[in-house]
Design a protein around this motif. Structure first.
Motif, PDB file in Angstrom:
ATOM      1  N   GLU A  62       0.823  -1.214   0.000  1.00  0.00           N
ATOM      2  CA  GLU A  62       0.000   0.000   0.000  1.00  0.00           C
ATOM      3  C   GLU A  62       0.858   1.265   0.000  1.00  0.00           C
ATOM      4  O   GLU A  62       0.520   2.254  -0.636  1.00  0.00           O
ATOM      5  CB  GLU A  62      -0.901  -0.026   1.237  1.00  0.00           C
ATOM      6  CG  GLU A  62      -2.211   0.689   1.068  1.00  0.00           C
ATOM      7  CD  GLU A  62      -3.212   0.268   2.148  1.00  0.00           C
ATOM      8  OE1 GLU A  62      -3.780  -0.832   2.040  1.00  0.00           O
ATOM      9  OE2 GLU A  62      -3.395   1.038   3.105  1.00  0.00           O
ATOM     10  N   LEU A  63       1.974   1.218   0.737  1.00  0.00           N
ATOM     11  CA  LEU A  63       2.855   2.383   0.804  1.00  0.00           C
ATOM     12  C   LEU A  63       3.741   2.488  -0.431  1.00  0.00           C
ATOM     13  O   LEU A  63       4.242   3.559  -0.745  1.00  0.00           O
ATOM     14  CB  LEU A  63       3.769   2.293   2.032  1.00  0.00           C
ATOM     15  CG  LEU A  63       3.153   2.499   3.408  1.00  0.00           C
ATOM     16  CD1 LEU A  63       4.182   2.177   4.479  1.00  0.00           C
ATOM     17  CD2 LEU A  63       2.645   3.931   3.568  1.00  0.00           C
ATOM     18  N   GLY A  64       3.955   1.377  -1.115  1.00  0.00           N
ATOM     19  CA  GLY A  64       4.893   1.349  -2.235  1.00  0.00           C
ATOM     20  C   GLY A  64       6.321   1.563  -1.786  1.00  0.00           C
ATOM     21  O   GLY A  64       7.151   2.111  -2.500  1.00  0.00           O
ATOM     22  N   GLU A  65       6.594   1.149  -0.558  1.00  0.00           N
ATOM     23  CA  GLU A  65       7.883   1.460   0.078  1.00  0.00           C
ATOM     24  C   GLU A  65       8.257   0.318   1.022  1.00  0.00           C
ATOM     25  O   GLU A  65       7.380  -0.251   1.674  1.00  0.00           O
ATOM     26  CB  GLU A  65       7.668   2.734   0.903  1.00  0.00           C
ATOM     27  CG  GLU A  65       8.883   3.516   1.209  1.00  0.00           C
ATOM     28  CD  GLU A  65       8.532   4.761   2.058  1.00  0.00           C
ATOM     29  OE1 GLU A  65       9.464   5.335   2.596  1.00  0.00           O
ATOM     30  OE2 GLU A  65       7.344   5.101   2.203  1.00  0.00           O
ATOM     31  N   ASP A  66       9.540   0.024   1.121  1.00  0.00           N
ATOM     32  CA  ASP A  66       9.991  -1.092   1.953  1.00  0.00           C
ATOM     33  C   ASP A  66      10.429  -0.578   3.333  1.00  0.00           C
ATOM     34  O   ASP A  66      11.606  -0.560   3.645  1.00  0.00           O
ATOM     35  CB  ASP A  66      11.154  -1.804   1.236  1.00  0.00           C
ATOM     36  CG  ASP A  66      11.558  -3.074   1.949  1.00  0.00           C
ATOM     37  OD1 ASP A  66      10.739  -3.608   2.725  1.00  0.00           O
ATOM     38  OD2 ASP A  66      12.709  -3.517   1.748  1.00  0.00           O
ATOM     39  N   ILE A  67       9.485  -0.124   4.166  1.00  0.00           N
ATOM     40  CA  ILE A  67       9.869   0.492   5.442  1.00  0.00           C
ATOM     41  C   ILE A  67      10.267  -0.559   6.472  1.00  0.00           C
ATOM     42  O   ILE A  67       9.788  -1.681   6.426  1.00  0.00           O
ATOM     43  CB  ILE A  67       8.745   1.400   6.014  1.00  0.00           C
ATOM     44  CG1 ILE A  67       7.490   0.608   6.373  1.00  0.00           C
ATOM     45  CG2 ILE A  67       8.429   2.519   5.055  1.00  0.00           C
ATOM     46  CD1 ILE A  67       6.447   1.458   7.081  1.00  0.00           C
ATOM     47  N   HIS A  68      11.150  -0.195   7.403  1.00  0.00           N
ATOM     48  CA  HIS A  68      11.640  -1.173   8.367  1.00  0.00           C
ATOM     49  C   HIS A  68      10.639  -1.391   9.500  1.00  0.00           C
ATOM     50  O   HIS A  68       9.852  -0.503   9.852  1.00  0.00           O
ATOM     51  CB  HIS A  68      13.037  -0.816   8.875  1.00  0.00           C
ATOM     52  CG  HIS A  68      13.088   0.323   9.830  1.00  0.00           C
ATOM     53  ND1 HIS A  68      12.950   1.617   9.437  1.00  0.00           N
ATOM     54  CD2 HIS A  68      13.263   0.353  11.175  1.00  0.00           C
ATOM     55  CE1 HIS A  68      13.043   2.398  10.498  1.00  0.00           C
ATOM     56  NE2 HIS A  68      13.221   1.661  11.567  1.00  0.00           N
ATOM     57  N   ALA A  69      10.690  -2.603  10.066  1.00  0.00           N
ATOM     58  CA  ALA A  69       9.725  -2.998  11.102  1.00  0.00           C
ATOM     59  C   ALA A  69      10.451  -3.255  12.414  1.00  0.00           C
ATOM     60  O   ALA A  69      11.510  -3.890  12.449  1.00  0.00           O
ATOM     61  CB  ALA A  69       8.999  -4.270  10.660  1.00  0.00           C
ATOM     62  N   VAL A  70       9.871  -2.728  13.502  1.00  0.00           N
ATOM     63  CA  VAL A  70      10.418  -2.902  14.855  1.00  0.00           C
ATOM     64  C   VAL A  70       9.311  -3.490  15.718  1.00  0.00           C
ATOM     65  O   VAL A  70       8.155  -3.056  15.644  1.00  0.00           O
ATOM     66  CB  VAL A  70      10.869  -1.540  15.438  1.00  0.00           C
ATOM     67  CG1 VAL A  70      11.364  -1.698  16.872  1.00  0.00           C
ATOM     68  CG2 VAL A  70      11.959  -0.914  14.569  1.00  0.00           C
ATOM     69  N   ALA A  71       9.656  -4.494  16.532  1.00  0.00           N
ATOM     70  CA  ALA A  71       8.644  -5.165  17.355  1.00  0.00           C
ATOM     71  C   ALA A  71       8.865  -4.896  18.831  1.00  0.00           C
ATOM     72  O   ALA A  71       9.993  -4.725  19.295  1.00  0.00           O
ATOM     73  CB  ALA A  71       8.676  -6.665  17.098  1.00  0.00           C
ATOM     74  N   THR A  72       7.749  -4.875  19.578  1.00  0.00           N
ATOM     75  CA  THR A  72       7.811  -4.774  21.035  1.00  0.00           C
ATOM     76  C   THR A  72       6.640  -5.568  21.613  1.00  0.00           C
ATOM     77  O   THR A  72       5.877  -6.182  20.883  1.00  0.00           O
ATOM     78  CB  THR A  72       7.812  -3.294  21.481  1.00  0.00           C
ATOM     79  OG1 THR A  72       8.141  -3.229  22.875  1.00  0.00           O
ATOM     80  CG2 THR A  72       6.460  -2.621  21.253  1.00  0.00           C
ATOM     81  N   GLY A  73       6.507  -5.586  22.952  1.00  0.00           N
ATOM     82  CA  GLY A  73       5.388  -6.285  23.598  1.00  0.00           C
ATOM     83  C   GLY A  73       5.766  -7.684  24.055  1.00  0.00           C
ATOM     84  O   GLY A  73       6.784  -8.250  23.641  1.00  0.00           O
ATOM     85  N   GLY A  74       4.904  -8.226  24.931  1.00  0.00           N
ATOM     86  CA  GLY A  74       5.206  -9.480  25.629  1.00  0.00           C
ATOM     87  C   GLY A  74       5.510 -10.677  24.743  1.00  0.00           C
ATOM     88  O   GLY A  74       6.293 -11.545  25.126  1.00  0.00           O
ATOM     89  N   ASP A  75       4.893 -10.743  23.562  1.00  0.00           N
ATOM     90  CA  ASP A  75       5.112 -11.897  22.689  1.00  0.00           C
ATOM     91  C   ASP A  75       6.065 -11.590  21.537  1.00  0.00           C
ATOM     92  O   ASP A  75       6.199 -12.398  20.611  1.00  0.00           O
ATOM     93  CB  ASP A  75       3.766 -12.403  22.136  1.00  0.00           C
ATOM     94  CG  ASP A  75       2.858 -12.932  23.249  1.00  0.00           C
ATOM     95  OD1 ASP A  75       3.323 -13.764  24.045  1.00  0.00           O
ATOM     96  OD2 ASP A  75       1.696 -12.490  23.327  1.00  0.00           O
ATOM     97  N   ALA A  76       6.736 -10.440  21.579  1.00  0.00           N
ATOM     98  CA  ALA A  76       7.555 -10.018  20.434  1.00  0.00           C
ATOM     99  C   ALA A  76       8.711 -10.978  20.154  1.00  0.00           C
ATOM    100  O   ALA A  76       8.941 -11.366  19.007  1.00  0.00           O
ATOM    101  CB  ALA A  76       8.090  -8.605  20.667  1.00  0.00           C
ATOM    102  N   ALA A  77       9.424 -11.369  21.187  1.00  0.00           N
ATOM    103  CA  ALA A  77      10.627 -12.184  20.957  1.00  0.00           C
ATOM    104  C   ALA A  77      10.250 -13.529  20.330  1.00  0.00           C
ATOM    105  O   ALA A  77      10.878 -13.976  19.360  1.00  0.00           O
ATOM    106  CB  ALA A  77      11.380 -12.379  22.268  1.00  0.00           C
ATOM    107  N   LEU A  78       9.214 -14.161  20.857  1.00  0.00           N
ATOM    108  CA  LEU A  78       8.797 -15.477  20.356  1.00  0.00           C
ATOM    109  C   LEU A  78       8.382 -15.408  18.889  1.00  0.00           C
ATOM    110  O   LEU A  78       8.797 -16.228  18.076  1.00  0.00           O
ATOM    111  CB  LEU A  78       7.620 -15.985  21.211  1.00  0.00           C
ATOM    112  CG  LEU A  78       6.927 -17.272  20.752  1.00  0.00           C
ATOM    113  CD1 LEU A  78       7.890 -18.451  20.794  1.00  0.00           C
ATOM    114  CD2 LEU A  78       5.690 -17.561  21.616  1.00  0.00           C
TER     115      LEU A  78
END
Ligand SMILES: Nc1ncnc2c1ncn2[C@@H]1O[C@H](COP(=O)(O)OP(=O)(O)O)[C@@H](O)[C@H]1O
Ligand SMILES: CC(C)(COP(=O)(O)O)[C@@H](O)C(=O)NCCC(=O)O
Ligand SMILES: [K+]
Length: 245
Positions: free
Chosen positions: A200-216
């Motif tokens: 939708e953005l037409g762009e390869d933006i980077h993703a960052v995760a957080t929250g209790g289940d993020a690592a798994l």
């Protein structure tokens, strides 16, 4: 100046002290359902702070936190009107969860924009921040814990099970099959939503995760570049510096 930061989300309420550096000096949490004047007196006993910033998506508990903390120090409640340092390109900015606003502030400061931040909490939220930086909107889906708990409650024979890496995709037990559905299925949900956002953005933006289940979950999703467990609290730290310093 010591500022108490509070992230009052649906499962856990996280606390930390900001003392003017970019580090957080120790974080701790209380299950959100246990927030009461008594539990706050006990957990915050001996903690010394000059101000407090509260981010809440649980109105009933926010009222308790506000009453308790405002008797000890000046407080600020994070809203869309707080100094966030980003534009809100959204029709009803007042409706955006305060934790999502904090995540947006945190990701810009710590990882740069444009970015998408994924918070694996009670709900899983995706929030998109443009290069400007402006908050552009996002996605809300059921969280991993909520989804699996619901399955256990709505079926006669399915047990509760530990949310952990399944031994294999093809389960050899009820719990193994459920772990596979939860963890592998969830990674699929994340990858597809990220792919659609990027299309939708037409762009390869980077993703960052957080929250209790993020690592798994992030462990199996190569599209997620970083897991930043305290991202929401860091967002609060940055807003608190603007409000109080
Ligand atoms: N000690 C823990 N207590 C509660 N949930 C935990 C814990 N460790 C991991 N989790 C996972 O984290 C999820 C909650 O994440 P969290 O970021 O605390 O949610 P929220 O921000 O909505 O309160 C739960 O669904 C659960 O799967
Ligand atoms: C989407 C949320 C339930 C996520 O809460 P969490 O899982 O962090 O406890 C929360 O941000 C919320 O209630 N938001 C309000 C609606 C919105 O953001 O559009
Ligand atoms: K949260």
């Amino acid at each position: 100046m010591k500022i108490l930061l509070v992230d009052n989300s649906n499962t856990r309420t996280k606390f930390t002290l900001a003392e003017g550096s970019k580090e957080l000096s120790g974080t701790f949490w209380i299950p959100t359902r246990e927030i009461s004047p008594e539990s706050l007196s006990e957990k915050l006993a001996g903690l010394d702070f000059d101000a407090a910033l509260i981010c809440s998506v649980v109105p009933e508990k926010r009222a308790i936190l506000e009453a308790f903390l405002s008797s000890l120090a000046p407080i600020h409640l994070l809203t869309h009107e707080s100094p966030l340092g980003l534009a809100l390109d959204y029709p009803k900015p007042a409706s955006i969860g305060a934790d999502r606003l904090a995540n947006a502030v945190g990701v810009v400061a710590r990882h740069g924009s444009p970015a998408v931040v994924i918070d694996f909490g009670t709900a899983v939220t995706f929030d998109v921040i443009s290069a400007a930086p402006a908050y552009c909107g996002g996605v809300i889906a059921p969280g991993l814990g909520a989804m699996t708990e619901y399955l256990g409650r709505r079926t006669a024979l399915l047990p509760t099970f530990e949310l952990a890496e399944p031994p294999a995709a093809i389960g050899k037990s009820t719990a193994g099959a459920m772990q596979s559905g939860a963890v592998i299925g969830y990674r699929g949900l994340v990858k597809e939503i990220l792919a659609e956002i990027r299309r939708e953005l037409g762009e390869d933006i980077h993703a960052v995760a957080t929250g209790g289940d993020a690592a798994l979950i992030a462990r199996g999703v190569q599209e997620i570049e970083h897991v930043d467990p305290d991202l929401t609290l860091h967002g609060l730290r940055i807003v608190a510096e603007e409000v109080f310093l």
